[in-house]
Design an enzyme around this catalytic site. Structure first.
Site, PDB file in Angstrom:
ATOM      1  N   LYS A 189       0.839  -1.199   0.000  1.00  0.00           N
ATOM      2  CA  LYS A 189       0.000   0.000   0.000  1.00  0.00           C
ATOM      3  C   LYS A 189       0.880   1.256   0.000  1.00  0.00           C
ATOM      4  O   LYS A 189       0.671   2.169  -0.769  1.00  0.00           O
ATOM      5  CB  LYS A 189      -0.921  -0.024   1.222  1.00  0.00           C
ATOM      6  N   GLU A 227      10.936  -4.511   3.890  1.00  0.00           N
ATOM      7  CA  GLU A 227      10.969  -5.951   3.593  1.00  0.00           C
ATOM      8  C   GLU A 227      10.524  -6.204   2.155  1.00  0.00           C
ATOM      9  O   GLU A 227      11.150  -6.947   1.403  1.00  0.00           O
ATOM     10  CB  GLU A 227      10.033  -6.716   4.540  1.00  0.00           C
ATOM     11  N   GLY A 252      -4.477  -2.257   5.589  1.00  0.00           N
ATOM     12  CA  GLY A 252      -3.816  -3.422   4.994  1.00  0.00           C
ATOM     13  C   GLY A 252      -4.508  -4.733   5.346  1.00  0.00           C
ATOM     14  O   GLY A 252      -4.771  -5.571   4.482  1.00  0.00           O
ATOM     15  N   ARG A 253      -4.840  -4.918   6.623  1.00  0.00           N
ATOM     16  CA  ARG A 253      -5.397  -6.207   7.064  1.00  0.00           C
ATOM     17  C   ARG A 253      -6.836  -6.412   6.611  1.00  0.00           C
ATOM     18  O   ARG A 253      -7.407  -7.473   6.807  1.00  0.00           O
ATOM     19  CB  ARG A 253      -5.250  -6.344   8.573  1.00  0.00           C
ATOM     20  N   GLU A 297      -3.769  -6.771  15.665  1.00  0.00           N
ATOM     21  CA  GLU A 297      -3.296  -5.462  15.221  1.00  0.00           C
ATOM     22  C   GLU A 297      -4.417  -4.436  15.380  1.00  0.00           C
ATOM     23  O   GLU A 297      -4.171  -3.263  15.614  1.00  0.00           O
ATOM     24  CB  GLU A 297      -2.863  -5.553  13.756  1.00  0.00           C
ATOM     25  N   HIS A 314      -3.345 -33.250  18.644  1.00  0.00           N
ATOM     26  CA  HIS A 314      -2.170 -34.035  19.017  1.00  0.00           C
ATOM     27  C   HIS A 314      -1.045 -33.120  19.490  1.00  0.00           C
ATOM     28  O   HIS A 314       0.107 -33.536  19.547  1.00  0.00           O
ATOM     29  CB  HIS A 314      -1.710 -34.876  17.825  1.00  0.00           C
ATOM     30  N   LYS A 336       8.716  -0.547  12.043  1.00  0.00           N
ATOM     31  CA  LYS A 336       9.342  -0.161  10.781  1.00  0.00           C
ATOM     32  C   LYS A 336      10.483   0.839  11.031  1.00  0.00           C
ATOM     33  O   LYS A 336      11.480   0.848  10.332  1.00  0.00           O
ATOM     34  CB  LYS A 336       8.306   0.433   9.822  1.00  0.00           C
TER      35      LYS A 336
HETATM   36  C1  G6Q Z   1      -1.987  -3.832   8.200  1.00  0.00           C
HETATM   37  C2  G6Q Z   1      -0.763  -3.161   8.577  1.00  0.00           C
HETATM   38  C3  G6Q Z   1       0.500  -3.823   8.076  1.00  0.00           C
HETATM   39  C4  G6Q Z   1       0.780  -3.570   6.609  1.00  0.00           C
HETATM   40  C5  G6Q Z   1       2.190  -4.049   6.291  1.00  0.00           C
HETATM   41  C6  G6Q Z   1       2.534  -3.843   4.832  1.00  0.00           C
HETATM   42  O1  G6Q Z   1      -3.085  -3.469   8.483  1.00  0.00           O
HETATM   43  O2  G6Q Z   1      -0.814  -1.828   8.276  1.00  0.00           O
HETATM   44  O3  G6Q Z   1       0.500  -5.205   8.304  1.00  0.00           O
HETATM   45  O4  G6Q Z   1      -0.154  -4.222   5.811  1.00  0.00           O
HETATM   46  O5  G6Q Z   1       3.093  -3.368   7.093  1.00  0.00           O
HETATM   47  O6  G6Q Z   1       2.399  -2.494   4.470  1.00  0.00           O
HETATM   48  P1  G6Q Z   1       2.433  -2.066   2.978  1.00  0.00           P
HETATM   49  O7  G6Q Z   1       1.286  -2.679   2.269  1.00  0.00           O
HETATM   50  O8  G6Q Z   1       2.357  -0.570   2.991  1.00  0.00           O
HETATM   51  O9  G6Q Z   1       3.736  -2.559   2.414  1.00  0.00           O
END
Ligand code: G6Q
Length: 560
Positions: free
Chosen positions: A216, A222, A277-278, A363, A394, A522
């Site tokens: 996003k 990463e 994002g989530r 989160e 198990h 981050k």
């Molecule tokens: C989700 C968070 C987080 C995010 C990641 C990736 O709700 O904000 O998990 O999705 O840090 O972020 P980007 O999509 O910006 O790379």
């Protein structure tokens, strides 16, 4: 369209609400009741304590609740103003106060010809559909071979590079809907550990692979490091920079940064500021899912989500599936003392659901201040964990049955399996139902003793064995049944959990839609990175300073 301000008093914590106080008193008065006795005394308990929506059944009768508990929980929902916050969310109100953002994952699932939803006076529904159609068209071109690789060969493998919300949702959905997969293989790389992406690159060929850089912000280190590694791998295979246009796509709200990375504008799919994002698998972040299952199935997934949205918006609390899950969770956590919650899908395809829900829930609701910054005086988000059934039986189920903690469980059970009909799925279902029943009933010492009565053991040994083989029971669970895992039912399940999380956050008065802890993570590595590379560590505690030192001693001049 200007919305009225949110009416909840900033200083008001839910612990001060009359219903909260009444629930605390109610717990004291009912803590001695055992579920086994409740079932015996209420023959129609299931009848009164289940809810259904379009083939999804929630059985919540195996919880430590009575009708009176539910009445009080519904009162708590009313007193907390959750209905008003829900209205604001659906209408585009900026309920994510700390980021001044609307929260509109529900808009991603709206049918095209629907009432407008405004953000900053702009109806976003047409934008949603325009971007969705662009992504679906692209996936279709990959699937039918119209979009080929640079040598003219069709694309066979799609590799999604993203992390967190840009990975967990699409990874889980693609895996769960594997039986619907068409002719593209999809892979997911998230970890900065090179073993993740490298493991995939060993199995695919550059001329038939398309990478999706899913971010996003397009600023997540990463993801950018992995995307650069993929681009290096691609170029080192003898392809030119011009070939990147055929082999790289991006999903991002930061279209300029994606272009700077070298991704052709026609391969960049937009995200919206108002989707966290989530909550984003329903947007173009779902592109790898679209590639895997195709247009019609992805639309079915959206339809499932939308039907759950409508249910959550309109059903009274007492019949509202996400609200019931949320309120019973609050009861369990804030009044009965549980601190974690387990999700067990009896479906191999859903094995990543616990990981997705971990992010979604923890989160969102791992907060210790209310949405206006006031510290809370009660427990918020539960620790969410789980594993596919029957594997977990198990492993950690011992603690659930006989440990000292009471941990509520969600059993998710598709009645039909996907594989060969050779009796294994039948037994999977039998295990799920038996576990829920055993947790509820328990086994008294007398019952355990009767089991070993004819084994000819000495009396003292029999007594000792009976005490070890007894189970307290009275352990709560929900059972969620669907006929099978389809794009539609998965849409229902996922949206159900999203709204559960919303509802808990609403009652607790917290902001479920920011994530400053993630942002902090981050930032943190940025300080230590140059110190690992050679600058003098400064301002650290002795532990961190020594760890940095150890890395430098070990790596010497070998650092990249
Ligand atoms: C989700 C968070 C987080 C995010 C990641 C990736 O709700 O904000 O998990 O999705 O840090 O972020 P980007 O999509 O910006 O790379």
């Amino acid at each position: 369209v200007a919305l009225p301000p949110i009416h909840i008093k900033k200083t008001m914590l839910p612990t001060a609400l009359p219903a909260w106080q009444a629930l605390a008193e109610h717990r004291r008065a009912t803590a001695h009741l055992h579920l086994r006795e409740r079932f015996a005394a209420e023959p129609n308990r299931f009848e009164r304590m289940h809810a259904e929506l379009n083939g999804l059944l929630l059985d919540y009768s195996k919880n430590l609740i009575g009708e009176d508990t539910l009445d009080l929980l519904c009162r708590l929902a009313d007193e907390s103003g959750a209905a008003e916050l829900r209205r604001q969310m659906y209408a585009g109100g900026k309920i994510n106060l700390s980021e001044h953002r609307a929260v509109l994952h529900t808009a991603l699932r709206l049918p095209e010809n629907t009432a407008p939803v405004y953000v900053d006076d702009i109806n976003i529904v047409p934008q949603v559909h325009a971007e969705l159609n662009r992504a679906l068209d692209f996936a279709e071109r990959l699937q039918n071979g119209t979009h080929t690789g640079c040598t003219g060969l069709p694309i066979r493998d799609v590799v999604n590079i993203g992390i967190g919300g840009s990975d967990l949702g699409p990874r889980m959905v693609a895996q769960a809907l594997a039986p619907y997969q068409q002719n593209l293989n999809v892979h997911f790389a998230a970890n900065l550990d090179s073993a993740d992406l490298d493991g995939i690159l060993r199995r695919v060929a550059p001329e038939t692979t398309l990478f999706i850089v899913a971010s996003k912000s397009f600023r997540t280190p990463e993801t950018l490091l992995n995307a650069q590694a993929a681009r290096r791998w691609f170029l080192q295979s003898g392809r030119s920079k011009a070939d990147i246009a055929q082999h790289f796509a991006a999903v991002s709200a930061n279209v300029e940064a994606a272009a700077e990375f070298g991704i052709a504008p026609q391969n960049v799919f937009g995200m919206f500021d108002w989707v966290g994002g989530r909550y984003s698998v329903w947007s173009a972040i779902g592109l790898p899912v679209m590639c895997a299952i195709g247009r019609e199935h992805f639309r079915e997934f959206l339809r499932g989500g939308h039907d759950m949205d409508e249910h959550f918006l309109h059903a009274p609390w007492r019949r509202n599936i996400p609200a019931l899950l949320a309120l019973i969770g609050i009861w369990q956590q804030n009044f009965c003392g549980s601190t974690s919650h387990i999700v067990i899908p009896y479906s191999h395809g859903l094995r990543r659901l616990p990981a997705h829900l971990q992010q979604l829930d923890m989160e969102s609701n791992g907060k210790s201040r209310n949405r206006h910054g006031k510290p809370v005086d009660f427990a918020t988000g539960a620790a969410i964990w789980g594993e596919a059934g029957v594997n977990c039986q198990h492993a950690f189920f011992q603690l659930i049955h006989q440990g000292t903690q009471v941990i509520p469980v969600d059993f998710i059970v598709p009645l039909n399996g996907e594989g060969a009909d050779d009796g294994r799925h039948l037994r999977l279902v039998a295990n799920a139902f038996a576990q829920a029943e055993a947790l509820m009933r328990g086994k008294s010492e007398a019952e355990a003793r009767a089991e070993t009565a004819d084994k000819g053991l000495p009396e003292s040994e029999q007594a000792a064995l009976a005490s070890q083989r007894s189970f307290p029971g009275n352990r709560p669970s929900n059972t969620i049944l669907v006929e099978r895992i389809t794009p539609y039912t998965l849409g229902l399940i996922l949206a159900m959990y999203e709204h559960k999380v919303f509802m808990q956050g609403a009652v607790w008065g917290i902001n479920s839609f920011d994530q400053w802890g993630v942002e902090y993570g981050k930032e943190l590595a940025q300080t230590i990175l140059p110190e690992l590379q050679g600058t003098t560590p400064a301002g650290h505690d002795s532990s961190t300073a020594t760890l940095i030192q150890r890395y430098r001693q070990q790596m010497g001049n070998k650092q990249p």
